[in-house]
Design an enzyme around this catalytic site. Structure first.
Site, short mmCIF file in Angstrom:
data_model
loop_
_atom_site.label_atom_id
_atom_site.label_comp_id
_atom_site.label_asym_id
_atom_site.label_seq_id
_atom_site.Cartn_x
_atom_site.Cartn_y
_atom_site.Cartn_z
N GLY A 282 7.72 16.45 8.09
CA GLY A 282 7.88 15.09 8.04
C GLY A 282 8.63 14.20 8.75
O GLY A 282 8.45 12.91 9.60
N ASP B 219 14.30 10.62 -1.12
CA ASP B 219 13.64 9.56 -2.30
C ASP B 219 14.65 10.26 -3.54
O ASP B 219 15.42 9.55 -3.57
CB ASP B 219 12.10 10.16 -2.18
N PHE C 231 4.58 3.96 -1.59
CA PHE C 231 4.48 5.56 -0.98
C PHE C 231 4.03 5.28 0.18
O PHE C 231 2.89 4.69 0.75
CB PHE C 231 3.58 6.10 -1.83
N ASP D 74 2.84 12.08 5.38
CA ASP D 74 1.37 12.10 5.75
C ASP D 74 1.30 12.15 4.08
O ASP D 74 2.13 11.62 3.04
CB ASP D 74 2.03 14.01 5.73
#
Ligand code: 5GP
Ligand code: MG
Length: 188
Positions: A57, A116, A165, A172
């Site tokens: 990511g 997160d 999200f 992704d």
């Protein structure tokens, strides 16, 4: 872009990302200098700077960020998976590659795409600290405030975002959308 049809909103446009990444790069370099790191001479005592980017990511973010840091530094990659396939909830942290083993006395900057639950950074921080680096700082492009169940500090944060999200700019869904140049919310 055809990808755009899959998104409900563009949360952060690419110009805003570029501007913020520029600021972050300069802030990080300034802080390294202020803490006495000799950025002109990586051989000087305790002056080796190592960037560790969390794959996959962080690839786009780190590629842009390092070009806003015009100093001598090393780049290492570590692959971690926490959202296998189509899941949008964290399934725990799995190391897919080993960390570099020569971090003692280095100034380490750990870079991830998003903070997160905090599990990923916490796991990596623990492993890196075992090697006794000269310093360890963490940097994330995005953070979802209030989501972290554990107390994990990000020293540098690009943007705080709502608990949605998001994809794009390296992030992704099921392997897709990493190449979209802005941060978008997926249409569900
Ligand atoms: P944490 O371990 O802090 O829960 O999650 C960090 C990792 O989960 C990130 O490196 C990222 O790969 C993934 N992640 C968390 N939130 C999102 C999100 O909104 N979108 C995407 N694409 N990945 C996310
Ligand atoms: Mg990740």
């Amino acid at each position: 872009m055809a990808l755009q049809r899959d998104f409900s909103t563009i949360l952060i446009e690419r110009d805003r990302i570029a501007q913020r990444v520029h600021e972050l790069g300069h802030e990080i370099v300034r802080d390294l200098r202020m803490s006495g790191v000799n950025l002109d001479d990586p051989q000087a005592p305790a002056s080796r700077v190592v960037i560790i980017a969390v794959m996959t990511g962080a690839i786009v973010f780190v590629a842009d960020l390092i070009r806003e840091m015009p100093v001598k530094l090393h780049i290492e990659l570590v692959a971690v998976s926490s959202y296998p396939g189509t899941s949008v909830e964290s399934k725990g942290v799995k190391m897919k590659t080993a960390l570099p083993s020569d971090l003692a006395d280095s100034h380490v900057l750990l870079i991830d795409d998003i903070l997160d639950s905090g599990q990923t950074l916490q796991a990596l921080i623990g492993l890196i600290q075992q090697q006794r680096p000269a310093s360890l700082r963490t940097c994330v492009l995005l953070r979802k405030p209030g989501k972290a169940k554990i107390d994990v500090r990000a020293d540098y944060v690009g943007f705080d975002i709502p608990d949605e999200f998001v994809v794009g700019y390296g992030l992704d869904y099921d392997g897709l959308y990493r190449n979209f140049p802005a941060i978008a919310v997926l249409r569900r």
